[in-house]
Enzyme design. Structure first.
Site, PDB file in Angstrom:
ATOM      1  CD1 TRP A   1      -9.197   0.630  -1.226  1.00 52.49           C
ATOM      2  CD2 TRP A   1      -9.876   2.298  -2.552  1.00 52.49           C
ATOM      3  NE1 TRP A   1      -8.339   1.698  -1.035  1.00 52.49           N
ATOM      4  CE2 TRP A   1      -8.738   2.736  -1.841  1.00 52.49           C
ATOM      5  CE3 TRP A   1     -10.478   3.178  -3.458  1.00 52.49           C
ATOM      6  CZ2 TRP A   1      -8.197   4.010  -1.986  1.00 52.49           C
ATOM      7  CZ3 TRP A   1      -9.938   4.451  -3.597  1.00 52.49           C
ATOM      8  CH2 TRP A   1      -8.808   4.849  -2.872  1.00 52.49           C
TER       9      TRP A   1
ATOM     10  CG  ASN B   1      -4.918   1.904  -0.180  1.00 54.31           C
ATOM     11  OD1 ASN B   1      -5.872   1.224   0.107  1.00 54.31           O
ATOM     12  ND2 ASN B   1      -4.045   2.295   0.737  1.00 54.31           N
ATOM     13  CG  ASP B   2      -0.525   2.122   0.427  1.00 57.00           C
ATOM     14  OD1 ASP B   2      -1.270   2.933  -0.145  1.00 57.00           O
ATOM     15  OD2 ASP B   2      -0.125   2.273   1.596  1.00 57.00           O
TER      16      ASP B   2
ATOM     17  CD  GLU C   1       0.408   7.888   4.791  1.00 59.08           C
ATOM     18  OE1 GLU C   1      -0.534   7.531   5.511  1.00 59.08           O
ATOM     19  OE2 GLU C   1       0.251   8.279   3.616  1.00 59.08           O
TER      20      GLU C   1
HETATM   21  C1  FRU Z   1      -0.686   5.058   2.476  1.00 59.31           C
HETATM   22  C2  FRU Z   1      -1.421   4.503   3.687  1.00 59.31           C
HETATM   23  C3  FRU Z   1      -0.466   3.828   4.640  1.00 59.31           C
HETATM   24  C4  FRU Z   1      -1.355   2.881   5.369  1.00 59.31           C
HETATM   25  C5  FRU Z   1      -2.304   2.438   4.292  1.00 59.31           C
HETATM   26  C6  FRU Z   1      -3.701   2.171   4.760  1.00 59.31           C
HETATM   27  O1  FRU Z   1      -1.529   5.244   1.377  1.00 59.31           O
HETATM   28  O2  FRU Z   1      -2.136   5.538   4.333  1.00 59.31           O
HETATM   29  O3  FRU Z   1       0.204   4.724   5.489  1.00 59.31           O
HETATM   30  O4  FRU Z   1      -0.667   1.792   5.925  1.00 59.31           O
HETATM   31  O5  FRU Z   1      -2.326   3.479   3.324  1.00 59.31           O
HETATM   32  O6  FRU Z   1      -4.505   1.723   3.700  1.00 59.31           O
END
Ligand code: FRU
Length: 542
Positions: A19, A21-22, A202
């Site tokens: 996985w 994400n950011d 965020e």
């Molecule tokens: C945004 C978020 C951030 C956080 C991170 C956790 O997608 O929710 O606010 O730091 O992902 O994975």
């Protein structure tokens, strides 16, 4: 799972498995671009507690080396996860990483990490500051509502500022912290900005844009000919919003140019699947580069089957749109053009009302497409018949026929046109009676699989006097990134065809308008695959 392996992309950044994400802490150091990212190394779903910072490097933002994980949740203050954060490069070359560290009880605090050896171009080893955590939950703030420190910028008093997102009731807001040493941080009284009803902010991104040149600006730049942009990521829509305004460096307060177009009501970075984006200043090419997380639109069970989830969008340069004066322009970094191979030109294709025309270019799963479209002059001038109040998301998609639209491309389409993703213009009539152009991407027929979110994305886009309608599409197996009017608006789509894959994928131009023929001029490049290599690097790669 080999069955779904074709969904992996060939020139978008993604980890080898599990996985993501950011994007976190992007930076340039000793000729290497670094990207860090929220990474769950154990499984292809977002994790509670086990999030780390994945790490990769590139010389050109296109070909990547995967590196070992940079930050693990291994301290009392971050056992709950090493969450998102940003890099600051100091004038003396030092690099400071600020990140959200989560306690076991889910409290969010901010912490600092440094490269162990700044003369290592790969920045392989990271040290967490012994005085962590450095920022604590402010008074009256929920312990789970305080996260994602920004890149720091230097104030006139010689002290650095950092923005951190939060909320009170449902009002999204940005705190500002001040520091001179990145060890001690002082919370300022005032807020950088706040907007009612937006929920937690965020991944705040805050940076200057030049009103006069196309150069990017260092994050600390300010003064004449500069405006400041704030970007926030809002959970309620999972979209990134921005607004342009003025930053007062004495009060540390930002004011939007147009209060009606403030964060959450105004512009989107990307109206498709795109979240938690973050920019950095590339000092070597004097440009500001945007990264953004492109998640999946399929189900979690399919992600588990595939063994991976998420991409990063192609890095984009960001400049102020001097022509409209109200938006930014995003464009794929020029380095992506190094992947272009055979090209095909289609000059002045005449598309009659209701026509669909195949572009015979061979396999259409890895493409870079640029195109302009002309509608009949008279049709445009006699707008009487054009519908008012069109809206991409509720407008019925690519099948609903209007007087002056839709027309554009069908990509990742199979031969029988049972699977296709439509990216198109639709010209309607604004309330002032004048043409109003919309740019949409319709996923509703993109796949015969059923566990998929098949939305229609889009927005209106300013088309200025004398401008041709133009678009650019990057197609890469399961992603389509669509840039309109030189990058004034962008739509990112994730799509999962079952037939229109690899060599069976085709591309068409179409015109579903009832009141005009359309002339399309198109150039298509086949795109080579980028290199993604595993650690360690060999001598000549360094
Ligand atoms: C945004 C978020 C951030 C956080 C991170 C956790 O997608 O929710 O606010 O730091 O992902 O994975």
């Amino acid at each position: 799972n080999a069955m779904l392996s074709w969904q992996r992309t060939s020139f978008h950044f993604q980890p080898q498995m599990n996985w993501m994400n950011d994007p976190n802490g992007p930076l340039l150091h000793m000729g290497w671009y670094h990207i860090f990212y929220q990474y769950n190394p154990d499984i292809a779903v977002w994790g509670w507690g086990n999030l780390t910072w994945g790490h990769a490097v590139s010389k050109d933002l296109i070909n990547w080396f995967h590196l070992p994980i940079a930050l693990f949740p291994d301290q009392w203050y971050d056992v709950g996860g090493v969450w998102s954060g940003s890099a600051t490069t100091l004038p003396n070359g030092e690099i400071i990483m600020l990140y959200t560290s989560r306690l076991l009880n889910l409290t969010q605090l901010q912490s600092v990490a440094y490269p162990a050896n700044i003369s290592d171009p790969l920045l392989l080893d990271w040290v967490k500051y012994s005085g962590n955590p450095v920022m604590f939950t402010p008074k009256d703030i929920g312990h789970e509502d305080f996260r994602d420190p920004s890149t720091a910028w230097l104030g006139q008093d010689g002290k650095w500022r950092i923005a951190v997102g939060s909320m009170v009731n449902n009002t999204g807001l940005s705190f500002v912290y001040k520091t001179s040493d990145f060890n001690n941080f002082e919370l300022l009284d005032g807020l950088l900005h706040e907007v009612q009803g937006t929920g937690i902010w965020e991944c705040i991104d805050f940076y200057p844009v030049s009103l006069t040149t196309n150069d990017g600006l260092d994050t600390s730049a300010n003064g004449v000919g500069v405006k400041h942009l704030i970007k926030v990521s809002l959970q309620k829509t999972m979209k990134d919003y921005y607004a342009i305004g003025t930053y007062d460096p004495i009060k540390d307060k930002w004011t939007p140019d147009d209060p009606k177009e403030d964060l959450g009501n105004g512009l989107l970075i990307d109206s498709g699947k795109y979240y938690a984006s973050k920019t950095f200043y590339d000092q070597s090419k004097k440009r500001r580069i945007l990264w953004g997380w492109v998640g999946e639109s399929d189900s979690q069970s399919t992600d588990l089957l595939k063994g991976w989830a998420s991409l990063q969008g192609i890095p984009r340069t960001v400049v102020f749109d001097k022509k409209t004066g109200t938006s930014i322009i995003q464009w794929p970094v020029e380095e992506v053009e190094s992947l272009r191979s055979e090209s095909y030109d289609f000059d002045k294709l005449k598309l009659e009302q209701g026509s669909v025309l195949p572009l015979n270019i061979g396999s259409a799963s890895q493409l870079d497409i640029v195109a302009t479209f002309d509608v009949d002059e008279e049709a445009l001038l006699s707008m009487e018949e054009a519908e008012g109040d069109y809206n991409c998301t509720s407008g019925g998609g690519a099948v609903s026929r209007g007087v002056l639209g839709p027309f554009g491309f069908l990509v990742l389409a199979d031969e029988s046109l049972t699977e296709l993703t439509a990216v198109y213009f639709y010209i309607g009539k604004g309330i002032d009676g004048r043409a109003k152009t919309h740019f949409c991407a319709d996923q509703s027929r993109s796949s015969s699989a059923s566990d998929i979110e098949k939305l229609i994305y889009g927005s209106d886009v300013p088309v200025l006097h004398g401008e041709k309608l133009s678009m650019r599409l990057l197609v890469d197996h399961s992603i389509v990134e669509s840039f309109v009017q030189g990058g004034r608006r962008v739509i990112t789509s994730r799509v999962y065809p079952t037939k229109a894959i690899n060599g069976a994928a085709k591309v068409y131009v179409f015109n579903n308008a009832t009141g005009t023929s359309v002339t399309a001029s198109v150039k298509v490049w086949q795109m080579n695959s980028a290199n993604f290599k595993a650690y360690p690097l060999t001598g000549d790669q360094l």
